[in-house]
Design an enzyme around this catalytic site. Structure first.
Site, PDB file in Angstrom:
ATOM      1  N   GLU A   1      54.997  19.732  61.124  1.00 58.39           N
ATOM      2  CA  GLU A   1      54.886  18.339  61.557  1.00 58.39           C
ATOM      3  C   GLU A   1      53.436  17.858  61.615  1.00 58.39           C
ATOM      4  O   GLU A   1      53.032  17.163  62.563  1.00 58.39           O
ATOM      5  CB  GLU A   1      55.582  18.154  62.910  1.00 58.39           C
ATOM      6  CG  GLU A   1      57.084  18.405  62.846  1.00 58.39           C
ATOM      7  CD  GLU A   1      57.792  18.180  64.165  1.00 58.39           C
ATOM      8  OE1 GLU A   1      58.862  17.557  64.154  1.00 58.39           O
ATOM      9  OE2 GLU A   1      57.273  18.625  65.207  1.00 58.39           O
TER      10      GLU A   1
ATOM     11  N   GLU B   1      64.934  19.861  60.673  1.00 60.03           N
ATOM     12  CA  GLU B   1      65.282  19.921  62.092  1.00 60.03           C
ATOM     13  C   GLU B   1      66.311  18.834  62.379  1.00 60.03           C
ATOM     14  O   GLU B   1      65.957  17.661  62.553  1.00 60.03           O
ATOM     15  CB  GLU B   1      64.052  19.739  62.979  1.00 60.03           C
ATOM     16  CG  GLU B   1      63.084  20.895  62.928  1.00 60.03           C
ATOM     17  CD  GLU B   1      61.964  20.772  63.955  1.00 60.03           C
ATOM     18  OE1 GLU B   1      62.068  19.893  64.848  1.00 60.03           O
ATOM     19  OE2 GLU B   1      60.985  21.529  63.864  1.00 60.03           O
TER      20      GLU B   1
END
Length: 381
Positions: free
Chosen positions: A161, A235
């Site tokens: 991320e 995710e």
């Protein structure tokens, strides 16, 4: 099986050995589960219809002091990879160095901060030297377990991320090269939410997306920036973490299964984050500081109720509101997912492993105690 061509992302579908392959993944972090329970949790994952295990690698546990490394017992990453392989699970490895995961300093070791000029997650030499030292150790352990070497690892994630941070445009190429130069040859991935996709990618790595509620415009955006590539939710947030003093987060099983069903109908791959949350042992639970006045610590369980009366670890909790509870119990989410995933397999799923045995423990009597206030004088000033 003969190993000729590993996971590829050269068309609208992943391929493995040139055959179409859909990743049905689930996250279980070895460092959040006692080693004695690793096999139980992964067998239940397999019985749910999941074919791919994903896990982070926590730098701060593996190198608790600079130059001192620990890959033993609960931190035996190689044993975890061997176990996954023996159970017929593929692996997507997410070695960081930053892993987030609602974890102390995002998995970065605190000793980095002794450098007063430290710039975390950048190409500042004090940080890159430390990353290189850690990668020298950990990547050497990983490479023999790659698909091309006969192991279970079919893909490796580049950082985590970074698009939500993105302070240094040379950083992601550095991490990518740090992996490749040490022998990582499998498919490389990145992982970001929709906003992070704008800055978190790196040339040569497939971009994947993170979310909980499906927004078709986000999927279209992923398609636009990465046409003619397979789409994956790295995710898919099956639940959410809890903070001390806050309410327990619940994402209903019915809402979850509707979204997962739609994701699969879109011919996407998916990884459930988390499939089984486990426990934040010690003081590794981390804190949350986005959009609030002061950081709030996570709870010890990766998602247990903190409102009175307290529900203690292992007792009727569904950590992270995940499909498999902290105690290893099946939940409604588990059974709905198993039913859904079964239709994406050509053979019947394995039988469900037996539920964990329950045992009554005698009361613990505290013999001695020392208050924090009485011990403050012993701390460093």
């Amino acid at each position: 099986m003969k190993r000729a061509e590993g996971l590829r992302a050269n068309s609208l579908q992943f391929t493995l050995e040139k055959n179409p392959f859909r990743i049905l993944g689930g996250s279980v972090h070895y460092f959040r589960v006692p080693r004695a329970y690793w096999e139980d949790r992964l067998l239940k994952m397999k019985a749910c219809g999941i074919n791919t295990l994903t896990t982070y690698v926590p730098w701060n546990l593996h190198e608790p002091e600079r130059g001192v490394f620990d890959f033993e017992d609960e931190l035996d990453l190689e044993a975890y990879l061997r176990l996954a392989a023996s159970l017929g699970l593929w692996v997507i490895l997410r070695p960081g160095p930053y892993i987030c995961a609602e974890w102390d300093l995002g998995g970065l070791p605190s000793w980095l901060l002794r450098d007063q000029n430290m710039k975390l997650r950048t190409t500042y030499s004090g940080f890159t030297d430390a990353v290189n030292s850690f990668f020298d150790k950990v990547i050497k352990k990983i490479t023999p377990y790659q698909y091309s070497q006969g192991g279970p690892i079919i893909a490796v994630q580049v950082e985590n991320e970074y698009g939500s941070y993105a302070k240094d445009d040379k950083y992601m190429p550095f991490i990518q090269q740090a992996l490749v130069s040490r022998g990582i040859t499998e498919l490389l991935l990145t992982s970001d939410n929709k906003d992070g996709l704008k800055l978190g990618g790196v040339k040569g790595a497939l971009e994947t997306i993170n979310f909980q509620k499906l927004n078709i415009n986000e999927i279209k955006y992923l398609d636009d920036i990465q046409p003619q590539k397979p789409k994956m939710v790295m995710e898919y947030w099956s639940g959410w973490f809890d903070l001390w003093g806050g309410l327990h987060h619940v994402f209903t099983a019915e809402d979850m299964i509707l979204v997962v069903t739609e994701i699969l109908k879109l011919d996407m791959s998916i990884n459930l984050y988390m499939f089984h949350g486990g426990t934040n042992f010690g003081f590794m639970n981390g804190a949350f500081a986005v959009g609030i006045p002061a950081p709030k610590p996570m709870v010890t369980s990766y998602g247990v109720s903190t409102t009175p009366p307290l529900t203690f670890v292992g007792l009727s909790t569904s950590d992270y509101d995940a499909p498999l509870s902290e105690a290893g119990d099946y939940t409604t989410k588990f059974h709905l997912l198993r039913n859904l995933f079964s239709s994406y397999h050509n053979e019947p799923l394995p039988k469900l492993p037996s539920p964990p045995q329950r045992r009554a423990y005698q009361a613990v009597v505290v013999q001695q105690q020392l208050s924090l206030w009485d011990s403050l004088h012993s701390t460093e000033q």
